[in-house]
Design a protein around this motif. Structure first.
Motif, PDB file in Angstrom:
ATOM      1  N   ILE A  88      -0.977   0.268  11.711  1.00  0.00           N
ATOM      2  CA  ILE A  88      -2.189  -0.069  11.556  1.00  0.00           C
ATOM      3  C   ILE A  88      -2.160  -1.572  10.757  1.00  0.00           C
ATOM      4  N   LYS A  89      -1.096  -1.488   9.885  1.00  0.00           N
ATOM      5  CA  LYS A  89      -1.016  -2.845   9.188  1.00  0.00           C
ATOM      6  C   LYS A  89      -0.383  -3.861  10.208  1.00  0.00           C
TER       7      LYS A  89
ATOM      8  N   SER B  30       1.611  11.801  12.518  1.00  0.00           N
ATOM      9  CA  SER B  30       1.420  10.884  11.523  1.00  0.00           C
ATOM     10  C   SER B  30       2.559   9.717  11.683  1.00  0.00           C
TER      11      SER B  30
ATOM     12  N   SER C 261      -3.574  -5.167  12.083  1.00  0.00           N
ATOM     13  CA  SER C 261      -4.461  -5.858  11.403  1.00  0.00           C
ATOM     14  C   SER C 261      -3.767  -7.250  11.069  1.00  0.00           C
TER      15      SER C 261
ATOM     16  N   SER D  90       5.283   4.881  10.592  1.00  0.00           N
ATOM     17  CA  SER D  90       4.160   5.641  10.584  1.00  0.00           C
ATOM     18  C   SER D  90       2.894   5.017  10.848  1.00  0.00           C
ATOM     19  N   GLU D  91       1.648   5.882  10.979  1.00  0.00           N
ATOM     20  CA  GLU D  91       0.564   5.418  11.387  1.00  0.00           C
ATOM     21  C   GLU D  91      -0.066   3.998  10.501  1.00  0.00           C
ATOM     22  N   GLY D  92       0.429   4.207   9.564  1.00  0.00           N
ATOM     23  CA  GLY D  92      -0.113   3.170   8.256  1.00  0.00           C
ATOM     24  C   GLY D  92       0.694   1.671   8.725  1.00  0.00           C
ATOM     25  N   ASP D  93       1.904   1.993   9.076  1.00  0.00           N
ATOM     26  CA  ASP D  93       2.811   0.842   9.422  1.00  0.00           C
ATOM     27  C   ASP D  93       2.253   0.037  10.627  1.00  0.00           C
TER      28      ASP D  93
END
Length: 156
Positions: free
Chosen positions: A75-76, A54, A79, A70-73
Motif C-alpha cells: 500500500i505504501k 496479509s 501511494s 506485507s500488505e502495508g508495504d
C-alpha cells in the motif's frame, strides 16, 4: 445423626496429564507462500489478494530468510507511486520489503510467543532452523492454539 458434607461429590484429579503440544512448532504453518527479492510488487499484490494473506517471507535461492513483505508495504508503494506519478512496473520486492526481521524459536512456548506478539505489534513471525526458513507463526495460529488448549492446564 451424623455430619453430612455439603461440598458435594468431588472429581478425582488426574495425576497424569496428557502430553499436550504447547510449542510454537506444533502450531506454526509450514507450507508457506514466499516471495523472491526480484519479484515485481504487482505480483506480490496479486498473490496477497488471491491467497488471502496479509504478507509473506522473502527468501533467497538457499531458502534463507532475507526479509518480509506485507500488505502495508504494498500500500505504501502504491501511494508513493501515485503521489509521484511513477509507474510500478519495475518496482521489486527488494526495494520495499522489511529487511530487519524478528524471528521466533520453534521450541518457544506458545504463550511466550503470544506475549512477544503483544510486545512487538507484529502479525507474524518467521521460524528459522539451521539458517533456513521452516515455517511461520501468526496471531491467528496463537488463537487456534489457545482454543485447542482450552480447559487444559496451561502451565506445563
Amino acid at each position: 445423626m451424623g455430619i453430612k458434607s455439603f461440598l458435594g461429590s468431588r472429581k478425582k484429579t488426574q495425576k497424569d496429564t496428557p502430553n499436550i503440544p504447547i510449542k510454537v512448532s506444533d502450531y506454526m504453518t509450514r507450507n508457506l507462500i514466499t516471495f523472491k527479492s526480484d519479484q515485481r510488487i504487482e505480483q506480490v499484490i496479486d498473490a496477497i489478494i488471491k491467497n488471502r494473506i496479509s504478507g509473506a517471507p522473502v527468501i533467497n535461492d538457499k531458502n534463507e530468510l532475507i526479509g518480509v513483505i506485507s500488505e502495508g508495504d504494498c500500500i505504501k508503494q502504491i501511494s508513493e507511486s501515485r503521489y509521484y506519478n511513477m509507474p510500478m512496473d519495475n518496482d521489486t520486492v527488494e526495494k520495499h520489503m522489511v529487511k530487519d526481521v524478528e524471528t521466533i524459536d520453534g521450541n518457544m512456548n506458545i504463550f511466550d510467543a503470544a506475549n512477544k506478539f503483544l510486545a512487538s505489534k507484529r502479525r507474524r513471525f518467521p521460524i528459522i532452523e539451521n539458517g533456513k526458513l521452516v515455517g511461520q507463526i501468526s496471531q491467528k495460529d496463537i488463537l487456534k492454539a489457545a482454543l485447542a488448549l482450552k480447559g487444559q492446564n496451561w502451565k506445563q
